[in-house]
Write a protein that holds these residues in place. Structure first.
Motif, PDB file in Angstrom:
ATOM      1  N   ALA A   1       0.826  -1.210   0.000  1.00  0.00           N
ATOM      2  CA  ALA A   1       0.000   0.000   0.000  1.00  0.00           C
ATOM      3  C   ALA A   1       0.859   1.258   0.000  1.00  0.00           C
ATOM      4  O   ALA A   1       1.846   1.351   0.743  1.00  0.00           O
ATOM      5  CB  ALA A   1      -0.917   0.008   1.228  1.00  0.00           C
ATOM      6  N   PHE A   2       0.486   2.202  -0.843  1.00  0.00           N
ATOM      7  CA  PHE A   2       1.063   3.543  -0.831  1.00  0.00           C
ATOM      8  C   PHE A   2      -0.007   4.476  -0.269  1.00  0.00           C
ATOM      9  O   PHE A   2      -1.122   4.542  -0.805  1.00  0.00           O
ATOM     10  CB  PHE A   2       1.467   3.967  -2.245  1.00  0.00           C
ATOM     11  CG  PHE A   2       2.671   3.238  -2.768  1.00  0.00           C
ATOM     12  CD1 PHE A   2       3.926   3.821  -2.706  1.00  0.00           C
ATOM     13  CD2 PHE A   2       2.553   1.968  -3.306  1.00  0.00           C
ATOM     14  CE1 PHE A   2       5.049   3.158  -3.185  1.00  0.00           C
ATOM     15  CE2 PHE A   2       3.656   1.286  -3.776  1.00  0.00           C
ATOM     16  CZ  PHE A   2       4.914   1.879  -3.715  1.00  0.00           C
ATOM     17  N   VAL A   3       0.333   5.188   0.791  1.00  0.00           N
ATOM     18  CA  VAL A   3      -0.665   5.942   1.552  1.00  0.00           C
ATOM     19  C   VAL A   3      -0.225   7.394   1.710  1.00  0.00           C
ATOM     20  O   VAL A   3       0.928   7.676   2.082  1.00  0.00           O
ATOM     21  CB  VAL A   3      -0.874   5.309   2.947  1.00  0.00           C
ATOM     22  CG1 VAL A   3      -1.831   6.157   3.790  1.00  0.00           C
ATOM     23  CG2 VAL A   3      -1.402   3.888   2.805  1.00  0.00           C
ATOM     24  N   VAL A   4      -1.155   8.302   1.462  1.00  0.00           N
ATOM     25  CA  VAL A   4      -0.958   9.726   1.720  1.00  0.00           C
ATOM     26  C   VAL A   4      -1.659  10.046   3.037  1.00  0.00           C
ATOM     27  O   VAL A   4      -2.879   9.882   3.151  1.00  0.00           O
ATOM     28  CB  VAL A   4      -1.526  10.595   0.583  1.00  0.00           C
ATOM     29  CG1 VAL A   4      -1.303  12.078   0.894  1.00  0.00           C
ATOM     30  CG2 VAL A   4      -0.888  10.226  -0.747  1.00  0.00           C
ATOM     31  N   ARG A   5      -0.886  10.508   4.039  1.00  0.00           N
ATOM     32  CA  ARG A   5      -1.449  10.831   5.357  1.00  0.00           C
ATOM     33  C   ARG A   5      -1.894  12.283   5.426  1.00  0.00           C
ATOM     34  O   ARG A   5      -1.425  13.132   4.652  1.00  0.00           O
ATOM     35  CB  ARG A   5      -0.404  10.613   6.453  1.00  0.00           C
ATOM     36  CG  ARG A   5      -0.067   9.168   6.736  1.00  0.00           C
ATOM     37  CD  ARG A   5       1.025   9.066   7.780  1.00  0.00           C
ATOM     38  NE  ARG A   5       2.318   9.515   7.265  1.00  0.00           N
ATOM     39  CZ  ARG A   5       3.478   9.287   7.846  1.00  0.00           C
ATOM     40  NH1 ARG A   5       3.508   8.613   8.995  1.00  0.00           N
ATOM     41  NH2 ARG A   5       4.612   9.718   7.328  1.00  0.00           N
ATOM     42  N   GLU A   6      -2.759  12.536   6.388  1.00  0.00           N
ATOM     43  CA  GLU A   6      -3.086  13.920   6.719  1.00  0.00           C
ATOM     44  C   GLU A   6      -1.818  14.625   7.188  1.00  0.00           C
ATOM     45  O   GLU A   6      -0.978  14.032   7.885  1.00  0.00           O
ATOM     46  CB  GLU A   6      -4.133  13.974   7.843  1.00  0.00           C
ATOM     47  CG  GLU A   6      -5.533  13.575   7.422  1.00  0.00           C
ATOM     48  CD  GLU A   6      -6.254  14.663   6.647  1.00  0.00           C
ATOM     49  OE1 GLU A   6      -5.685  15.771   6.505  1.00  0.00           O
ATOM     50  OE2 GLU A   6      -7.376  14.411   6.171  1.00  0.00           O
ATOM     51  N   GLU A   7      -1.683  15.884   6.830  1.00  0.00           N
ATOM     52  CA  GLU A   7      -0.494  16.639   7.219  1.00  0.00           C
ATOM     53  C   GLU A   7      -0.367  16.683   8.740  1.00  0.00           C
ATOM     54  O   GLU A   7      -1.334  16.981   9.454  1.00  0.00           O
ATOM     55  CB  GLU A   7      -0.574  18.065   6.658  1.00  0.00           C
ATOM     56  CG  GLU A   7       0.696  18.855   6.853  1.00  0.00           C
ATOM     57  CD  GLU A   7       0.651  20.205   6.169  1.00  0.00           C
ATOM     58  OE1 GLU A   7       1.560  21.014   6.409  1.00  0.00           O
ATOM     59  OE2 GLU A   7      -0.306  20.445   5.395  1.00  0.00           O
ATOM     60  N   GLY A   8       0.807  16.357   9.223  1.00  0.00           N
ATOM     61  CA  GLY A   8       1.047  16.385  10.657  1.00  0.00           C
ATOM     62  C   GLY A   8       0.648  15.115  11.385  1.00  0.00           C
ATOM     63  O   GLY A   8       0.864  14.987  12.593  1.00  0.00           O
ATOM     64  N   SER A   9       0.072  14.165  10.678  1.00  0.00           N
ATOM     65  CA  SER A   9      -0.359  12.921  11.317  1.00  0.00           C
ATOM     66  C   SER A   9       0.850  12.074  11.713  1.00  0.00           C
ATOM     67  O   SER A   9       1.838  11.990  10.986  1.00  0.00           O
ATOM     68  CB  SER A   9      -1.247  12.119  10.373  1.00  0.00           C
ATOM     69  OG  SER A   9      -1.455  10.814  10.879  1.00  0.00           O
ATOM     70  N   GLY A  10       0.733  11.425  12.870  1.00  0.00           N
ATOM     71  CA  GLY A  10       1.779  10.509  13.310  1.00  0.00           C
ATOM     72  C   GLY A  10       1.417   9.055  13.060  1.00  0.00           C
ATOM     73  O   GLY A  10       2.023   8.149  13.656  1.00  0.00           O
ATOM     74  N   LEU A  11       0.444   8.820  12.191  1.00  0.00           N
ATOM     75  CA  LEU A  11      -0.002   7.453  11.901  1.00  0.00           C
ATOM     76  C   LEU A  11       1.163   6.589  11.449  1.00  0.00           C
ATOM     77  O   LEU A  11       1.930   6.986  10.572  1.00  0.00           O
ATOM     78  CB  LEU A  11      -1.069   7.493  10.804  1.00  0.00           C
ATOM     79  CG  LEU A  11      -1.635   6.148  10.329  1.00  0.00           C
ATOM     80  CD1 LEU A  11      -2.426   5.459  11.423  1.00  0.00           C
ATOM     81  CD2 LEU A  11      -2.513   6.365   9.085  1.00  0.00           C
TER      82      LEU A  11
END
Length: 503
Positions: A437-447
């Protein structure tokens, strides 16, 4: 001429009343035994109102009961629907609503399927794998086509339920052509049935074909543990094994540690994924068997082509089409290409389904005037032998299971910290492919990748959970906003080298 599968099966069983037909848990069962249990199943269904056009869903491992219920259901004009018990609660309930069954049969009263059924309105019961089916009350539902013998279900490209109805004529044609055309399927051979029955290859070629055309059938619930599998091979003196390529490294590993194959084993036929030439040669050298590969799709009942015998085999190909198929290689716009050109394979013939269940738009996309778009890029040589070049569709094959990236993406994007996600297949030495999986996170997320994988565990079958998760700033898109998976495949190693988080 109208063909009914149960009529062909009963004719064979009556001729073999006193002969060994099915091997189960260490002993052979006679044709007479099979007829008796089928009759009990039929009576118990009929007494509770099961009739023509009704559908019976089976969440069962490979077992005699799958065959007994199939014959009983067909006698009453119904349809059998084998489903995967490991699909997860959400997918299970969605498919049941799509299928609209009269009732559901399972062998496990405490598993995920039982939990899902307990929360639903579908009538269900637990039945012993050796049969017979206990009486239970189904429900009155919309009737289907009595000519539909089996419905195979899988996730659609959008993650929505997709189901393929196959008629008695479809399955008659495909099993007969395989039996007549491919070396190893001669009458009185002993075939081992170990592939999952919710796959068309497992149900049709491993389960139904032997019953119809006079082979003896060895039923093993699952490939693992391999100790039980090898014992069944030896004790039954199996001649032909149908396998997916990902099984073969396990066989080689087990033999290297002391397991023994029976001298009776002559043939291994592979399908459900590409058979690498190096692996094929290792199997030939180690086991001294004839191994060849074929190609098929659920929509084609399932076999389209196969190397017919060892003399005619062409390494790296999936052989010529079975008799009765017409082939056409087309470009992405659907225009026929000149002979020898690479393109998308379209097929036509009596084994091909007429469309998808309750999905007219999807049917219109893939079926046209009797032709079916396989979605696979191929090259066909001057002798008619087919080489599969690539999948036009994005489907992955993980350990023999069909996995659609869009289904995984839908779950990933449910996480509040995920903006976008795309899934491709990564090579794996054991399972063939794994979801990456290639994932774009929310900005600032520590996921983290571990957190996201755990999020998927409650909503996806284990083999659909991404084994690698790469966090990226953006996904490569085409001019119309479509994710370019080809670019992701090219990007995969580069992203991993740049210290993206991987599990």
């Amino acid at each position: 001429m109208r063909k009914r599968l149960e009529e062909i099966a009963f004719s064979r069983l009556k001729n073999d009343k006193d002969n060994a037909i099915l091997w189960w848990e260490g002993k052979w069962l006679s044709g007479s035994h099979v007829l008796d249990v089928v009759d009990q199943c039929r009576k118990n269904l009929e007494e509770k109102g099961f009739g023509a056009g009704d559908r019976l869903v089976l969440f069962l491992p490979n077992s005699p009961l799958v065959l007994y219920l199939s014959l009983a259901v067909w006698q009453l004009g119904g349809t059998v629907v084998p489903l995967n018990s490991r699909s997860g609660k959400e997918a299970t309930i969605a498919m049941l609503h799509h299928i609209c069954p009269w009732g559901v049969i399972t062998s496990d009263e405490k598993g995920v399927v039982a939990e899902a059924l307990s929360l639903s309105s579908f009538p269900w019961t637990v039945a012993p794998l050796e049969g017979p089916l206990p009486p239970f009350q189904g429900r009155h539902v919309e009737k289907g086509d009595p000519e539909v013998a089996v419905i195979f279900a899988t996730s659609g490209t959008t993650g929505d339920p997709k189901a393929v109805p196959l008629t008695h004529s479809n399955l008659y044609d495909n099993t007969l052509k395989v039996q007549q055309t491919i070396e190893g399927f001669e009458e009185h051979q002993t075939l081992l049935n170990v592939l999952p029955n919710f796959h068309s290859l497992g149900y049709t070629i491993c389960g139904l074909l032997p019953m119809l055309w006079g082979l003896r059938e060895v039923i093993v619930p699952s490939f693992m543990p391999t100790k039980n599998f090898f014992r069944a091979l030896r004790d039954s003196e199996t001649n032909i094994l149908i396998a997916v390529p990902t099984m073969l490294p396990f066989l080689l590993g087990a033999v290297s540690k002391g397991e023994a194959l029976p001298s009776s084993l002559q043939y291994i036929l592979t399908g459900g994924g590409a058979l690498e030439p190096e692996l094929e040669q290792r199997v030939r050298d180690t086991f001294s068997v004839i191994i060849y590969q074929g190609y098929g799709l659920t929509e084609c009942s399932p076999v389209v082509s196969c190397n017919p015998n060892d003399t005619m085999r062409k390494e790296g190909t999936v052989g010529p089409a079975l008799p009765g198929y017409s082939l056409d290689v087309r470009d992405e716009e659907g225009n026929s290409l000149k002979k020898g050109k690479e393109g998308v394979l379209w097929v036509k013939g009596p084994s091909v389904a007429s469309g998808y269940l309750k999905a007219p738009e999807l049917t219109a996309e893939r079926f046209s005037e009797g032709w079916f778009n396989t979605g696979d890029m191929v090259r066909i040589d001057e002798d008619g032998f087919i080489t599969i070049l690539d999948r036009v569709s994005d489907m992955l094959i993980v350990g023999g299971y069909n996995v659609f990236p869009q289904e995984i993406e839908r779950i990933l994007k449910r996480h509040p910290d995920v903006i976008e996600a795309a899934v491709i297949g990564g090579k794996h030495p054991v399972s063939g492919e794994i979801p990456v999986a290639f994932v774009v996170r929310e900005e600032g997320s520590g996921l983290t990748s571990s957190e996201l994988a755990n999020f998927c565990k409650d909503q996806l079958a284990y083999y659909k959970i991404p084994r690698k998760i790469c966090f990226v700033r953006e996904l490569p898109l085409s001019g119309v906003g479509k994710v370019l998976r080809r670019k992701l495949r090219e990007q995969q190693l580069r992203e991993l080298e740049q210290n993206n988080r991987v599990i």
